[in-house]
Write a protein that holds these residues in place. Sequence first.
Motif, PDB file in Angstrom:
ATOM      1  N   GLU B  33       0.834  -1.203   0.000  1.00  0.00           N
ATOM      2  CA  GLU B  33       0.000   0.000   0.000  1.00  0.00           C
ATOM      3  C   GLU B  33       0.870   1.255   0.000  1.00  0.00           C
ATOM      4  OE1 GLU B  33      -3.090  -0.092   3.077  1.00  0.00           O
ATOM      5  OE2 GLU B  33      -2.872  -2.268   3.073  1.00  0.00           O
ATOM      6  N   LYS B  34       0.233   2.367  -0.277  1.00  0.00           N
ATOM      7  CA  LYS B  34       0.965   3.642  -0.313  1.00  0.00           C
ATOM      8  C   LYS B  34       1.383   4.067   1.095  1.00  0.00           C
ATOM      9  CE  LYS B  34       0.041   6.602  -4.203  1.00  0.00           C
ATOM     10  NZ  LYS B  34      -1.075   6.085  -5.032  1.00  0.00           N
ATOM     11  N   THR B  35       2.613   4.510   1.244  1.00  0.00           N
ATOM     12  CA  THR B  35       3.028   5.144   2.489  1.00  0.00           C
ATOM     13  C   THR B  35       3.793   6.410   2.144  1.00  0.00           C
ATOM     14  OG1 THR B  35       5.189   4.085   2.608  1.00  0.00           O
ATOM     15  CG2 THR B  35       3.360   2.888   3.608  1.00  0.00           C
ATOM     16  N   TRP B  36       4.052   7.243   3.164  1.00  0.00           N
ATOM     17  CA  TRP B  36       4.713   8.522   2.893  1.00  0.00           C
ATOM     18  C   TRP B  36       6.178   8.349   2.510  1.00  0.00           C
ATOM     19  CZ3 TRP B  36       8.690   9.996   6.245  1.00  0.00           C
ATOM     20  CH2 TRP B  36       8.775   9.254   7.440  1.00  0.00           C
ATOM     21  N   MET B  37       6.695   7.131   2.666  1.00  0.00           N
ATOM     22  CA  MET B  37       8.093   6.893   2.317  1.00  0.00           C
ATOM     23  C   MET B  37       8.272   6.614   0.825  1.00  0.00           C
ATOM     24  SD  MET B  37      10.504   6.201   4.963  1.00  0.00           S
ATOM     25  CE  MET B  37      10.422   6.233   6.737  1.00  0.00           C
ATOM     26  N   ASP B  38       7.150   6.388   0.109  1.00  0.00           N
ATOM     27  CA  ASP B  38       7.254   5.999  -1.306  1.00  0.00           C
ATOM     28  C   ASP B  38       8.125   6.927  -2.152  1.00  0.00           C
ATOM     29  OD1 ASP B  38       5.747   3.880  -0.675  1.00  0.00           O
ATOM     30  OD2 ASP B  38       3.891   4.561  -1.621  1.00  0.00           O
ATOM     31  N   PRO B  39       7.919   8.256  -2.049  1.00  0.00           N
ATOM     32  CA  PRO B  39       8.713   9.132  -2.915  1.00  0.00           C
ATOM     33  C   PRO B  39      10.219   9.022  -2.663  1.00  0.00           C
ATOM     34  CG  PRO B  39       6.961  10.349  -1.798  1.00  0.00           C
ATOM     35  CD  PRO B  39       6.974   8.983  -1.215  1.00  0.00           C
ATOM     36  N   ILE B  40      10.608   8.708  -1.424  1.00  0.00           N
ATOM     37  CA  ILE B  40      12.041   8.601  -1.131  1.00  0.00           C
ATOM     38  C   ILE B  40      12.601   7.271  -1.612  1.00  0.00           C
ATOM     39  CG2 ILE B  40      13.782   8.736   0.703  1.00  0.00           C
ATOM     40  CD1 ILE B  40      11.495   9.942   2.490  1.00  0.00           C
ATOM     41  N   TRP B  41      11.918   6.186  -1.216  1.00  0.00           N
ATOM     42  CA  TRP B  41      12.512   4.870  -1.423  1.00  0.00           C
ATOM     43  C   TRP B  41      12.119   4.226  -2.742  1.00  0.00           C
ATOM     44  CZ3 TRP B  41      16.658   4.047   1.010  1.00  0.00           C
ATOM     45  CH2 TRP B  41      16.847   4.556   2.303  1.00  0.00           C
ATOM     46  N   GLY B  42      10.977   4.609  -3.299  1.00  0.00           N
ATOM     47  CA  GLY B  42      10.537   4.005  -4.553  1.00  0.00           C
ATOM     48  C   GLY B  42      11.643   4.009  -5.614  1.00  0.00           C
ATOM     49  N   PRO B  43      12.184   5.196  -5.937  1.00  0.00           N
ATOM     50  CA  PRO B  43      13.218   5.248  -6.980  1.00  0.00           C
ATOM     51  C   PRO B  43      14.477   4.456  -6.601  1.00  0.00           C
ATOM     52  CG  PRO B  43      12.418   7.459  -6.421  1.00  0.00           C
ATOM     53  CD  PRO B  43      11.800   6.522  -5.446  1.00  0.00           C
ATOM     54  N   ILE B  44      14.889   4.542  -5.322  1.00  0.00           N
ATOM     55  CA  ILE B  44      16.105   3.820  -4.907  1.00  0.00           C
ATOM     56  C   ILE B  44      15.906   2.318  -5.055  1.00  0.00           C
ATOM     57  CG2 ILE B  44      17.650   3.361  -2.949  1.00  0.00           C
ATOM     58  CD1 ILE B  44      17.099   6.176  -1.966  1.00  0.00           C
ATOM     59  N   GLU B  45      14.721   1.835  -4.638  1.00  0.00           N
ATOM     60  CA  GLU B  45      14.457   0.394  -4.743  1.00  0.00           C
ATOM     61  C   GLU B  45      14.435  -0.055  -6.205  1.00  0.00           C
ATOM     62  OE1 GLU B  45      11.851   0.201  -0.629  1.00  0.00           O
ATOM     63  OE2 GLU B  45      10.860   0.266  -2.579  1.00  0.00           O
ATOM     64  N   ARG B  46      13.796   0.762  -7.054  1.00  0.00           N
ATOM     65  CA  ARG B  46      13.753   0.379  -8.476  1.00  0.00           C
ATOM     66  C   ARG B  46      15.163   0.308  -9.053  1.00  0.00           C
ATOM     67  NH1 ARG B  46       8.931   3.164  -8.197  1.00  0.00           N
ATOM     68  NH2 ARG B  46       9.779   5.205  -8.735  1.00  0.00           N
TER      69      ARG B  46
END
Lengths: 188, 562
Positions: B33-46
């Motif tokens: 689910e969406k969390t507030w950490m998505d914008p930070i970690w999404g790109p790094i994880e990808r």
Amino acid sequence: MKTNVLAAIKMTVVLLVLLAVAYPALVWAIAKMSPSGGMGDTLERKGKKYYKNIGQSFTEDGYFWSRPSAVDYNAAGSAGSNKGPSNEDYLAEVKTRIDTFLIHNPDVPEAHIPVEMVTASGSGLDPDISPQGAAAQVSRVAKARGLDVEHVQALVKKHTQKPLWGLFGPEKINVLELNIALDKESKN
Amino acid sequence: MNTEILGIIAMFVVTLLLGLPLGKYIAKVYGGEKTWMDPIWGPIERFIYKISGVDSSKEMTWKEHLTALLTINLVWFLLSMAVLMNMEALPLNPDGNPNMSTDLAFNTSISFLVNCNLQHYSGETGISYFGQMWLMFLQFVTAGIGMAAAVVIFRAFRDKTTTQLGNFYDFFLKSCTRILLPISIVVASILVFQGMPMTFEGKDTMINMQGDTVEVSRGPVAAFVPIKHVGTNGGGFFGANGAHPLENPTYLTNMVEMVAQFIIPMAMIFAFGFFIKRRKFAWMMFGVMTVGFLILVIPNVKMEMAGNPAITEMGIDNSLGAMEGKEIRIGAAASGFWSIVTTMISTGSINSMHDSYMPLSGMNELIAMMVNAFYGGVGAGILNFFIFVILAVFISGLMVGRTPEFMGKKIEAREMKIAMMVALAHPFLILVGTALATAFPTQGAATLNNPGFHGFSEILYEYTSSAANNGSGFEGLGDNTLWWNISTGIILLLGRFIPIIGPIAIAGLLAEKKFIPEGEGTLRTDTSTFGLMVFAVIAIIAALAFFPALALGPIAEYFSMS
């Protein structure tokens, strides 16, 4: 299997950069902003540098003593005695410490010797003693320095640190800070 | 009220208050689910997936999960041996500390690989900063492994009938990036402002007030300590672990480090409830675990505050408690509290020397590790508790004459066999190890620091700590010998992977079965009656398996003192 091995190796390399390089670098940078700059809290006295949190060995009657230590306060290492509570040799050692304490502090009744002054700390580097630990030494220190007992008592009181926010944990006295203050008093 | 008691109550309450929202957050992370950490970690994880060539959306079966998990562990083991045996040739070694011997490197690698952090070396003299940073890396990723394993079970019970249980790399990476790393950064920021060192310079030399020259060990402590606790690893930067005044400088750091180690084990229980949408079941688990916790922790705090009766007899002021091996700034109450939390949740960090505890306090520490299912380390506790739940379901099923079912799945012979094997492996490893070390006095008795019953407890503790992947010790034991390094190394491995493989296999097998909707005849597993049943199963298994050994060690010592 082969895809797993390759993925595992590659992921390990990237995670090493993130967790073992970037993370400690960030913590290091935050530490630089702290008062101690990440070097541990230090005290200066007459051009000599001491670590506030690393206890020191005091043996002279004119200083407040720290607790017994299994590593003799050499912070190149750290350890407790690891003696079990029923160990006969250990109990005999405690008895000897009580006797030694009584010889150096003849004014103190045995029932006023607090347990921490005859037992070794966990790290062997404990920088603190309890208010009782200081109280039991006041008379000796005052006599050795030719100071009033009340004067030394006041100094101990001034250096007694209250529990965290007045609510949590024990009261304590940093032996090093107390002894530095004592030296300053005697000079005046 | 006594400020020492107030301190430990505060630590428990703060953990609980922070654990609930964290549990909700963890459930969201694993649920995608969406969390507030998505914008930070999404790109790094990808980015990490891209470099590693991993497709994180590919669903895996339980067997594929285990293959991926075991493979990456093997890679880490080999790397670890290479690092620890070549520290002299590697950078960041200002104190010129030596390479580890093969058997010590074997023990240390396995110990950190299995999230145990049993240490047969001392941080000051036995390892370089490079080695410390490597071990810190293992503290992150092995905690991630434990959590990923637990999430496989989460998935198996959320989805009705399925063989697809999510992606291992996805669970693992998110555990590191979105849970362990952010909490560690927060904790580190508090610790450095309390005077914890964070430097890559070597030992400092200091002339003390009376003119003696001593050395002071330093290092990148403030990076190491947060993850040591957040990941319930427990390996100390210094030899004295959390008793060292640079590793735990104030009462505040003691509280922060306590909450840091306690919070994820607690949050994972709530996360399970949120994730499978059975909050009542999570509260049942929490209730059973908390009752068990209180039964062990209250006597410990009381006995340590009361002090050593043998010293009371000497007629001195014993009101501070059993201060041998304890620090003044922490005090007897917070030490006794920590000793049970750390053994129960498999951290194994210490803020006082367990070897010097009162006999029955030491016994409670042993019991906490022998049960090894209350709260539980990052992930691992839930896995063990799950085994006891399966056993309780089966036994209650037999008692009331119903088919044993759990979460709408029939529990049959195959699952029961695995559960029994996992439940019995733990006492088997502890007791066989202890028996062997006791049978060969040149290997066992010769390394002891204390005579008599307490000496036996030292041996028992070492193997219990190994099998429970705890990592604390009765540290008087001279454990850097070939015997101890190899024997505990093997037990560590089995003690880690049996409780991961077994529960995942059971969950995988159950997930494949047909879902039977709950009806009138279903045994309810989210009631206090069932909680009592689980508690009884745990107590009976622990008592049957361990009472004789405990009677020879701590119980005998207790009676010899009174």
